[in-house]
Design a protein around this motif. Structure first.
Motif, PDB file in Angstrom:
ATOM      1  N   UNK A 161      71.152 -65.501 -31.096  1.00  0.00           N
ATOM      2  CA  UNK A 161      69.969 -64.865 -30.708  1.00  0.00           C
ATOM      3  C   UNK A 161      69.475 -64.577 -31.877  1.00  0.00           C
ATOM      4  N   UNK A 162      70.125 -63.848 -32.929  1.00  0.00           N
ATOM      5  CA  UNK A 162      69.487 -63.081 -34.017  1.00  0.00           C
ATOM      6  C   UNK A 162      69.581 -63.927 -35.319  1.00  0.00           C
ATOM      7  N   UNK A 163      70.004 -65.217 -35.222  1.00  0.00           N
ATOM      8  CA  UNK A 163      70.467 -65.807 -36.541  1.00  0.00           C
ATOM      9  C   UNK A 163      69.247 -66.340 -37.114  1.00  0.00           C
ATOM     10  N   UNK A 164      67.959 -66.769 -36.342  1.00  0.00           N
ATOM     11  CA  UNK A 164      66.640 -66.806 -37.097  1.00  0.00           C
ATOM     12  C   UNK A 164      66.344 -65.721 -37.980  1.00  0.00           C
ATOM     13  N   UNK A 165      66.359 -64.712 -37.357  1.00  0.00           N
ATOM     14  CA  UNK A 165      65.917 -63.329 -38.026  1.00  0.00           C
ATOM     15  C   UNK A 165      66.999 -62.966 -39.165  1.00  0.00           C
ATOM     16  N   UNK A 166      68.228 -63.203 -39.190  1.00  0.00           N
ATOM     17  CA  UNK A 166      69.145 -62.818 -40.211  1.00  0.00           C
ATOM     18  C   UNK A 166      69.005 -63.949 -41.198  1.00  0.00           C
ATOM     19  N   UNK A 167      68.829 -65.241 -40.891  1.00  0.00           N
ATOM     20  CA  UNK A 167      68.504 -66.331 -42.090  1.00  0.00           C
ATOM     21  C   UNK A 167      67.250 -65.659 -43.040  1.00  0.00           C
ATOM     22  N   UNK A 168      66.343 -65.265 -42.397  1.00  0.00           N
ATOM     23  CA  UNK A 168      65.134 -64.644 -43.028  1.00  0.00           C
ATOM     24  C   UNK A 168      65.591 -63.807 -44.279  1.00  0.00           C
ATOM     25  N   UNK A 169      66.645 -63.183 -44.254  1.00  0.00           N
ATOM     26  CA  UNK A 169      67.022 -62.244 -45.251  1.00  0.00           C
ATOM     27  C   UNK A 169      67.894 -62.877 -46.381  1.00  0.00           C
ATOM     28  N   UNK A 170      68.240 -64.115 -46.259  1.00  0.00           N
ATOM     29  CA  UNK A 170      68.965 -64.738 -47.144  1.00  0.00           C
ATOM     30  C   UNK A 170      67.860 -65.376 -48.173  1.00  0.00           C
ATOM     31  N   UNK A 171      68.195 -65.205 -49.527  1.00  0.00           N
ATOM     32  CA  UNK A 171      67.289 -65.527 -50.339  1.00  0.00           C
ATOM     33  C   UNK A 171      66.661 -66.858 -50.468  1.00  0.00           C
ATOM     34  N   UNK A 172      67.537 -68.118 -50.102  1.00  0.00           N
ATOM     35  CA  UNK A 172      67.186 -69.442 -50.172  1.00  0.00           C
ATOM     36  C   UNK A 172      66.453 -69.647 -48.961  1.00  0.00           C
ATOM     37  N   UNK A 183      56.161 -70.447 -43.659  1.00  0.00           N
ATOM     38  CA  UNK A 183      57.218 -71.452 -43.060  1.00  0.00           C
ATOM     39  C   UNK A 183      58.352 -70.606 -43.202  1.00  0.00           C
ATOM     40  N   UNK A 184      59.241 -70.799 -42.272  1.00  0.00           N
ATOM     41  CA  UNK A 184      60.714 -70.111 -42.094  1.00  0.00           C
ATOM     42  C   UNK A 184      61.648 -71.142 -42.364  1.00  0.00           C
ATOM     43  N   UNK A 185      62.215 -71.236 -43.341  1.00  0.00           N
ATOM     44  CA  UNK A 185      63.159 -72.381 -43.793  1.00  0.00           C
ATOM     45  C   UNK A 185      64.398 -72.066 -42.728  1.00  0.00           C
ATOM     46  N   UNK A 186      64.742 -70.747 -42.612  1.00  0.00           N
ATOM     47  CA  UNK A 186      65.882 -70.580 -41.724  1.00  0.00           C
ATOM     48  C   UNK A 186      65.844 -71.263 -40.308  1.00  0.00           C
ATOM     49  N   UNK A 187      64.583 -71.366 -39.931  1.00  0.00           N
ATOM     50  CA  UNK A 187      64.457 -71.822 -38.337  1.00  0.00           C
ATOM     51  C   UNK A 187      64.796 -73.473 -38.535  1.00  0.00           C
ATOM     52  N   UNK A 207      83.882 -66.242 -41.998  1.00  0.00           N
ATOM     53  CA  UNK A 207      83.521 -66.890 -43.398  1.00  0.00           C
ATOM     54  C   UNK A 207      81.949 -67.033 -43.415  1.00  0.00           C
ATOM     55  N   UNK A 208      81.239 -66.727 -42.428  1.00  0.00           N
ATOM     56  CA  UNK A 208      79.698 -67.126 -42.465  1.00  0.00           C
ATOM     57  C   UNK A 208      78.925 -66.185 -43.411  1.00  0.00           C
ATOM     58  N   UNK A 209      79.415 -64.880 -43.619  1.00  0.00           N
ATOM     59  CA  UNK A 209      78.459 -63.979 -44.776  1.00  0.00           C
ATOM     60  C   UNK A 209      78.990 -64.401 -46.068  1.00  0.00           C
ATOM     61  N   UNK A 210      80.217 -64.544 -46.218  1.00  0.00           N
ATOM     62  CA  UNK A 210      80.713 -64.974 -47.501  1.00  0.00           C
ATOM     63  C   UNK A 210      80.174 -66.394 -47.949  1.00  0.00           C
ATOM     64  N   UNK A 211      80.013 -67.325 -47.088  1.00  0.00           N
ATOM     65  CA  UNK A 211      79.268 -68.379 -47.526  1.00  0.00           C
ATOM     66  C   UNK A 211      77.885 -68.381 -47.916  1.00  0.00           C
ATOM     67  N   UNK A 212      77.306 -67.401 -46.983  1.00  0.00           N
ATOM     68  CA  UNK A 212      75.833 -67.132 -47.259  1.00  0.00           C
ATOM     69  C   UNK A 212      75.480 -66.509 -48.546  1.00  0.00           C
ATOM     70  N   UNK A 213      76.581 -65.733 -49.070  1.00  0.00           N
ATOM     71  CA  UNK A 213      76.410 -65.288 -50.424  1.00  0.00           C
ATOM     72  C   UNK A 213      76.822 -66.128 -51.364  1.00  0.00           C
TER      73      UNK A 213
END
Length: 421
Positions: free
Chosen positions: A237-248, A276-280, A323-329
């Motif tokens: 549900x909130x993954x697109x919004x969470x991905x917006x906060x990842x630098x890439x 453009x929202x790359x996370x989308x 592992x999701x957040x460690x992988x994002x970092x």
């Protein structure tokens, strides 16, 4: 397959709208009361529609056993189209909520109708569930992708209205398709001593048939599908919004991606300042990988005990949540790899629990059984959206992913128990 793709096109396009609604609305006006628009309040709004998507599955399942699948699938498609036309005309979040209600009620009948049709009409159930699931994943991936692309160039209300068109076309086709809804009933495993012909005909019979289901191992299967729904809705549900906060994946202006000359040639130069929202696109790609997961899960369902698949599949989902957040970092490459595995694993488990329901229930109340199943997956599971919104508002992402891992561990443990039972 066509109808399944449409259902999930709409279901997973909704999270793409959430960041847009967070930017577009400041308050929700409820007469004299105004509520601030936050992740928590939008989580509750989305849960209304998603909750009805699941809650309506039970009465939908009863209707399937009485009137058949075709009528309900056509009604589902028409209702979903009407919901997105209403969304396109929505002046505020109250109207958006109403549109979500119409969508949830309309979409709720699909899974009992479609899965009962396959379980009673297709002899190779595992493969049937796999191809059906693949179609759903095409919608799951293409729905968010199409929505994200359209939002680059058009207002969100127009995008919602345009999305209504495919369901109307699908409904027109569904009225002409010809098939035998009970072609495989004679060869299907009956799953128990309950009747196997015409479904429930009264409230008393509904109670008796429901009691027969829940006094057996189906009760444990129901716990599995609830955990599956909570994990699925909570992580998506909130993954697109969470991905917006990842630098890439931070949003960038359209003009930094598409040259101004190209925009002018297309006659849409006014959109250069839109983001453009790359996370989308990562989100859409993750969901498209689910096609592979559905296919593998369906084929494995025909080859290994379904209980083993549930134990292993949900065990993998628990690990991926951790592992999701460690992988994002760790960087973009690590996140892409984990996203690929997560996208497949989310959908590997679906053919397993769908086939498990068929194994543990009688053919005559298969619609009722799948009604209860999707009450758990999408009704109780809808609370995953509220859980995610509240946790993100008042705690943090690590807490959210820890809670999601717990849901998966419970489901995996039940799979282990069923395999030993």
């Amino acid at each position: 397959m066509l109808a399944h793709g449409m259902v999930h096109t709409y279901e997973l396009s909704i999270p793409i709208f959430i960041p847009v609604w967070l930017d577009a609305f400041d308050v929700v006006s409820l007469g004299p009361v105004e509520l601030a628009v936050t992740s928590a309040s939008l989580g509750v709004l989305v849960t209304v529609g998603y909750g009805l998507f699941g809650l309506g599955a039970l009465p939908g399942g009863i209707l399937v056993d009485r009137v058949g699948s075709r009528r309900l699938i056509v009604a589902c498609l028409v209702g979903m189209a009407a919901a997105f036309l209403l969304l396109g005309a929505a002046p505020g979040l109250v109207a958006v909520t109403l549109a979500m209600v119409v969508w949830g009620v309309s979409a709720s009948v699909y899974h009992p109708a479609g899965l009962a049709l396959i379980s009673k009409g297709v002899e190779e159930r595992g493969s049937g569930f796999a191809f059906h699931g693949i179609a759903g994943n095409v919608g799951i991936g293409l729905g968010p992708l199409l929505t994200a692309v359209l939002l680059l160039f058009f207002d969100w209300r127009l995008v919602a209205a345009v999305l209504a068109v495919p369901a109307l076309v699908a409904a027109a086709y569904a009225t002409t398709a010809s098939f035998d809804e009970t072609a495989a009933v004679e060869t299907a495993t009956d799953g128990g001593g309950s009747k196997a012909s015409s479904g429930v005909e009264s409230l008393g019979e509904f109670r008796r048939e429901s009691a027969k289901l829940f006094t057996g191992a189906f009760a444990l299967v129901f716990l599995v599908v609830m955990c599956s729904g909570l994990y699925y809705r909570g992580i998506l549900t909130f993954m697109p919004d969470l991905l917006d906060g990842i630098p890439a994946f931070r949003p960038v202006p359209v003009s930094s991606v598409v040259p101004a000359g190209v925009l002018e040639t297309l006659g849409i130069e006014g959109v250069g300042d839109r983001r453009v929202r790359p996370g989308d696109y990562f989100y859409a790609g993750l969901l498209m990988v689910g096609v592979l997961g559905q296919y593998v899960g369906g084929k494995l369902t025909d080859r290994i005990p379904v209980e083993h698949g549930i134990a292993g599949g949900f065990g993998l989902l628990a690990v991926l949540a951790v592992l999701f957040l460690p992988a994002a970092n760790a960087g973009l490459a690590a996140l892409l790899v984990l996203g690929f595995v997560l996208g497949a694993a989310l959908f590997v488990v679906q053919p397993f629990y769908q086939a498990t329901v068929a194994e543990y229930t009688p053919a005559g109340t298969r619609g009722l059984s799948y009604g209860f199943t999707y009450l758990g997956v999408f009704g109780v599971g809808a609370l995953g959206g509220t859980v995610a919104g509240v946790v993100l508002q008042y705690a943090n992402p690590p807490t959210l992913f820890g809670i999601l891992a717990c849901f998966a561990v419970v489901a995996s443990g039940i799979g282990v128990y069923l395999s030993r039972r």
